[in-house]
Design a protein around this motif. Sequence first.
Motif, short mmCIF file in Angstrom:
data_model
loop_
_atom_site.label_atom_id
_atom_site.label_comp_id
_atom_site.label_asym_id
_atom_site.label_seq_id
_atom_site.Cartn_x
_atom_site.Cartn_y
_atom_site.Cartn_z
N ASN A 1 0.80 -1.22 0.00
CA ASN A 1 0.00 0.00 0.00
C ASN A 1 0.83 1.27 0.00
O ASN A 1 0.37 2.31 -0.48
N SER A 2 2.05 1.22 0.55
CA SER A 2 2.81 2.44 0.79
C SER A 2 4.17 2.47 0.10
O SER A 2 4.99 3.33 0.40
N ASN A 3 4.42 1.54 -0.79
CA ASN A 3 5.68 1.53 -1.53
C ASN A 3 5.39 1.29 -3.01
O ASN A 3 5.78 0.28 -3.59
N PRO A 4 4.70 2.23 -3.64
CA PRO A 4 4.22 1.98 -5.01
C PRO A 4 5.32 1.72 -6.02
O PRO A 4 5.15 0.88 -6.92
N VAL A 5 6.46 2.39 -5.89
CA VAL A 5 7.49 2.23 -6.91
C VAL A 5 8.09 0.82 -6.89
O VAL A 5 8.56 0.33 -7.92
N ASN A 6 8.05 0.14 -5.76
CA ASN A 6 8.53 -1.24 -5.69
C ASN A 6 7.41 -2.26 -5.87
O ASN A 6 7.62 -3.33 -6.46
N PHE A 7 6.23 -1.95 -5.37
CA PHE A 7 5.11 -2.89 -5.51
C PHE A 7 4.69 -3.03 -6.96
O PHE A 7 4.43 -4.13 -7.45
N HIS A 8 4.63 -1.91 -7.68
CA HIS A 8 4.17 -1.93 -9.08
C HIS A 8 5.33 -2.20 -10.04
O HIS A 8 5.53 -1.47 -11.01
#
Length: 877
Positions: free
Chosen positions: A799-806
């Motif tokens: 939820n809070s680390n978009p650049v790594n999650f996506h």
Amino acid sequence: MRDAQPGNIYLKDYSAPRYLIDKTALRVDIRQDDTVVLATLDVRRNPDANDRETSLVLDGQGLSLQSLSIDGKPLTPEQFSATADELLIHNVPEQFTLTSEVIIRPKENSSLEGLFKSRTIYCTQCEAEGFRGITYYLDRPDVMSEFTTTVVADQAECPVLLSNGNLLETGELPDGRHWATWHDPFLKPAYLFALVAGELSVVEDNFTTCSGRKVVLQLYVESKDLEKCDHAMTSLKNAMRWDEEVYGREYDLDLYMIVAVDDFNMGAMENKGLNIFNTSCVLAHQATTTDDGFNRVEAVVAHEYFHNWSGNRVTCRDWFQLSLKEGFTVFRDSQFSADMGSPVVKRVENVTMLRTVQFAEDGGPTAHPVQPASYMEISNFYTATIYEKGAEVVRMIHTLLGPELFRRGSDLYFERHDGQAVTIEDFVAAMAEVSGRDFSQFMNWYRQAGTPRLTVTSGYDEQQRQFKLHFSQSCPPTPESQNKQPFHIPVTVGLVTDAGDLPLSPAGETSRVVEITETEQTVVFEHIDCRPVPSLLRNFSAPVKLNYPYSFDELGFLMAHDSDGFNRWDAGQRLSIALMQSLIKDFRTGEPLQLDSRLPEVFAKVLDEIEADQAMQALVLTLPTEFLLAELSDVIDIEAIHQVRRFVCGELGKTLVTAWRKAYLDNVQPQYALSGVAMARRSLKNLSLRYLLNSGVEDSLSLAHEQFMTADNMTDRLAALSGLVNDPRDAAVTLAEKALDKFYQDWQQEPLVLNQWFQVQASCMRPGGLERVKKLMQHTAFDFHNPNKVRALVGVFCNSNPVNFHRQDGAGYQFLADNVLALDKLNPQIASRQLTPLTKWRRYDLSAQSLMQEQLSRVLAAPGLSRDTYEIASKSL
């Protein structure tokens, strides 16, 4: 688990219960491997029920039925039938006593609903439908009963035995066991039942009510946590006094208990007289808790206490009315927190959460009204819409009526419905009666999903001395409705000039509440001598998306001159958003990024305000988050948003490096204090540290490292650690690794502190985030069965680390789906809530959409999927 596709439950199908339970007597015998529950229920036919069937249907899940009798006579197998979800008893009398005995296994209960074991403590969580996992019952909120509960357990294992209400008597048994009997004189539904048994220590205090009664206050915790209870106790007493003074509500029992447990699906639960809390919402100490943590404890303690009236004494008729208690109580706890601290800061915090989380929910596939028309699994409706948007709807009623009429309305509501299970319509009717207002159109806020869009234009007629505002409202389609009726929108307006706010009434008031009820509507202000800048939606008077063509200069003017603190902050946010959106376009087209010099100039002026409140300075100087920029995007470009915000932070850091260093040093405090002023200074100091790190100046790393090593409080220590962990410089990586290791060694015996250790690493935006998180899941401190740990590591990463999650390869999406499927077998509530990031797939580019849909489909196709996860996955696709 489901055997077939679950169906929906509809508000329109509500009918009164066929039977009522006047008295409930429970004997809960906790044994080594299982627990025996003996329930004696005084049952009678409901005179208000339309259904005249003579069968009784009771809810029950995971129960092993041992015996069943009516009026002391055992039932034969022909007289009843039991399934996995219910007990059907044929041809029952009009009035009778039903006695049942069942066996349950709390130690095997990983769902953390019903009766379960958290570490060394047995405890319950019965909202929304957990009581049916304890005994056969009419597990619905409109069946209210008087409870007497006897708890039996081994005295060595469970020296403390607690339940709702007043302690009647205790005793010892010859086999080393003991018992305690509790009686709650107030009628309550089963979801408010609570039981705790275990080895606990207690902190005790007292409170004298406005009528002179002495109430004993008890906080039960593990012995190692005794020193972390002072703040919660102080918060409780403050909340009790505040509720008497602001709402006229006095506590009604002679004992109020809070128990802290480490394994809990929610933040806390308002069970009558015996609140069960997640440890994260009650334990606080400067060494282990950040300022945000202290504020959260204060707010949650107050929230659960305020439920004693707005939720317990007056409860909801059915779960479609969930916001009746939650929205109203969130509004009340927000008022309390504003009175305890800074009203503007609290408002900014609330609206930031609303805009980033609830607005996204309103625009997604699981969007639902504040009063839903249907649901598949009620656990999925403990949402930002029910809580935060529900609170905003109550706030609008408060704005329309004013504080005096609103208080009269709440008094009428509590007095009229004390001891009843009622509806949202009953609450609004009380407000309508005291004010004489017609709230029929206003009810659209409760019955329609979606975030209204309010577009405003202005015109000034110098000759007529008139200033006009033209409003147009619309609301995009949501799953329950394509066409929306106009909302009743209270818009608080001020008109600002160089000389300050213009008077808008003969009494000299400088704000006016304009009520927008039409799709198109024009409001005219007379006797205006020069063209003003409109200050719209002051204090965020309605949960809408506002579009007004402010120029850069007008926004800067409002930042300098607006008397409304919220709108001063909002003007700064709008200014920053406009500039960053322009830079995002440049990034996409390959244009070199260049920061408009006007933004550093505005920031410099704010930093130079010597008399300013440091908390407000920190808020104004904090750039809009990546999540807000994403919410404002038509198609979310994760990389562009991340790189642009990082660039702007760096440029502001470099351009104003001297001012940031001064702000940092000016706000270093010789010793820790837990006060609003001290918290404000820490917030500005740590924001300055972040900008110094972003600037890349050489001494910023040593400054952060020194703060980490010497800090006397968790706020400063964690801020420094987070700064080091997210700094991309090679030297920072080495310092961060050493700091993380030291942090773990220092706090490995503190579960709540280790949650923060996991969060810092899960949110680290340096490359390789997924691999770091997978490695941390193998750490001895991580427990997949503990919701706090799952939220801290898996939840924060996704939820809070978009650049790594996506990640472009979709590995982050697969990671989330894998964990949701594993969690679903243990704890369906937590599993379904973790699925949220994948539900937003429509907001991304086609490649990401396909990868996210693939994982949602995989989740949906899994055999034995819970109703909780099935509902979210199916609605999302």
